[in-house]
Enzyme design. Structure first.
Site, PDB file in Angstrom:
ATOM      1  N   ASP A   1      39.777  39.422  43.406  1.00  0.00           N
ATOM      2  CA  ASP A   1      38.360  39.512  43.781  1.00  0.00           C
ATOM      3  C   ASP A   1      38.116  38.711  45.058  1.00  0.00           C
ATOM      4  O   ASP A   1      38.325  37.498  45.097  1.00  0.00           O
ATOM      5  CB  ASP A   1      37.520  38.955  42.626  1.00  0.00           C
TER       6      ASP A   1
ATOM      7  N   SER B   1      28.488  41.238  39.170  1.00  0.00           N
ATOM      8  CA  SER B   1      28.300  40.307  40.283  1.00  0.00           C
ATOM      9  C   SER B   1      26.911  39.654  40.210  1.00  0.00           C
ATOM     10  O   SER B   1      26.616  38.988  39.224  1.00  0.00           O
ATOM     11  CB  SER B   1      28.528  41.055  41.607  1.00  0.00           C
TER      12      SER B   1
ATOM     13  N   HIS C   1      36.692  43.225  43.595  1.00  0.00           N
ATOM     14  CA  HIS C   1      35.304  43.023  43.158  1.00  0.00           C
ATOM     15  C   HIS C   1      34.520  44.327  42.971  1.00  0.00           C
ATOM     16  O   HIS C   1      33.421  44.310  42.435  1.00  0.00           O
ATOM     17  CB  HIS C   1      34.583  42.155  44.196  1.00  0.00           C
TER      18      HIS C   1
END
EC number: 3.1.2.12
Lengths: 277, 277
Positions: free
Chosen positions: A223, A146, A255
């Site tokens: 996600d 991320s 995610h």
């Protein structure tokens, strides 16, 4: 550098350290996994940059990487995601301030006093690691998740002499063109968007061109932050520039770290193979 | 039974549920890992009982079991370690009260209103699991860590028709004869030590004799709580009663989940093999 904790794990050691950082103007924590092979020889190392709200423990606890790192003989390096402390600027929001360093050197107050994560990682922490651990400096890779995937890609493209392999889970691919990045870059860097481009993976590939023999990216299709990530833009610029990219989309995965752990072994093998090529 | 969260993981799903419990007089949470094989057929299941201060997330996040559970087709069941809530009795100490249910039915106030973990596990939760998930009820095992290792061994010896395989990490082997157990059993059960023996693994093996074709126990030799655990007493009573026991001691490993994760795959294979024998 002080050892805060160590736990034997897969015949190696999971350790947490703190060090005094000039760039961060304070104490910084990081975790390291030392595989059993490091007792006898220098090992390749992989920096893992974590995402928003994470710290130096998150990847160590949740990514389930130690088993394969022990098998392959990889040292894992897990820095915190920002400077910390009462004297360090912060914000009530979870996506800016402490826990959200974005792996850049900030230029605006109140952030710039402490938030110099880029220099901390590539100069101070990198040097400490090579000095204090049995790391083969020619075989160091970088990966992230991320915000940390953004960090891994941008630092790899800015410092290809430091990082010889790169991969990411659900990275923010174009930080200067997504809501998370627009918010923090305005605050951290000011309104000159030319400066933002120095911290945007897509823009850096556009500018620097192909640098790696491959890049591995895994992206879940469930996600919840997909719109912030924009892997299609990275795919397009890699194709344009002839940068090989293994971009894998996965149905059902979201995610979080239940996604990361499902594919972490592939990433460790990817780095191992590229660092030993 | 309400689904609170689900995350795709190793081609299966990690889920958290809450259910209303008559025995606990309130809402109880538990986690379940469903491997991909469960889409097509009934699977064996393993209950995992966690240790002091843990909850239904601890094992799911820290034990790194999902990878092997996915490969073997094992359903994992992870209950909380006690009743919870503002109306539930508690104590400032971390080793009694909420987070420290010890998998027993308490008999003394203020605990007995809610702290009926034994009946909750073997009756309510067990029945809910069989009713709602594709579990082969003839192939259910139980394992645990520390206080949960005590829970796994004692419940296996009390309910061998429910649990056909049993293993533990660093279990409290003789709860009625260690400081943790003496403290909570006095509070939960009163001062009649004959009652305590019903919740003491060594005493139960002494009373019931050999029940399983093998029991797997891993114990770290750098365990900071070693004096509470007394694996030697379990070894002695198993030898006396002819109960096969695979008790493995490991240099350098401590009491935490970095130890558990290092040997979790062996435990899952152990259960898989015994449940399919």
């Amino acid at each position: 550098m002080n050892l805060l904790q160590k736990n034997y794990c897969f015949a190696g050691e999971q350790r947490t350290y703190e060090m005094s950082s000039v760039y961060l103007q304070g104490i910084a924590k990081f975790s390291v996994y030392i595989p059993p092979q490091a007792e006898k020889e220098k090992c390749p190392a992989i920096f893992f940059l974590a995402g928003l709200t994470s710290n130096e423990e998150t990847f160590a606890i949740k990514a389930h990487a130690q088993n394969m790192a022990s098998q392959l003989g990889l040292i894992l390096v897990m820095p915190d995601t920002s400077p910390r402390g009462e004297s360090v600027a912060d914000d009530e929001a979870w996506d800016i301030g402490q826990g959200a360093g974005f792996y850049i050197n900030t230029q605006q107050m109140p952030w710039k006093t402490h938030f110099q994560m880029e220099s901390y990682i590539v100069e101070e922490l990198y040097a400490q690691l090579i000095k204090n651990f049995p790391i083969d400096a020619r075989r160091i890779g970088i990966m992230g998740h991320s915000m940390g995937g953004h960090g891994a890609l941008t630092l790899a493209w800015k410092y290809p002499n430091l990082f010889r392999s790169v991969s990411a889970f659900a990275p923010i691919c174009a930080a200067s063109e997504c809501p998370w990045g627009e918010k923090v870059f305005s605050a951290y860097l000011g309104e000159d968007k030319d400066i933002w481009k120095n911290h945007d993976a897509v823009a850096l590939v556009e500018k620097q061109g192909a640098l790696f023999s491959d890049v591995l990216i895994d992206q879940g299709l469930a996600d919840q932050f997909y719109s912030q990530l924009q892997p299609e833009k990275l795919k397009a610029v890699c194709e344009k520039k002839g940068q090989p990219l293994t971009l894998r989309f996965h149905d059902h995965y979201d995610h979080g770290y239940y996604f990361v752990q499902s594919f972490i072994d592939d990433h460790l093998k990817f780095h191992f193979n590229h660092l030993n090529a």
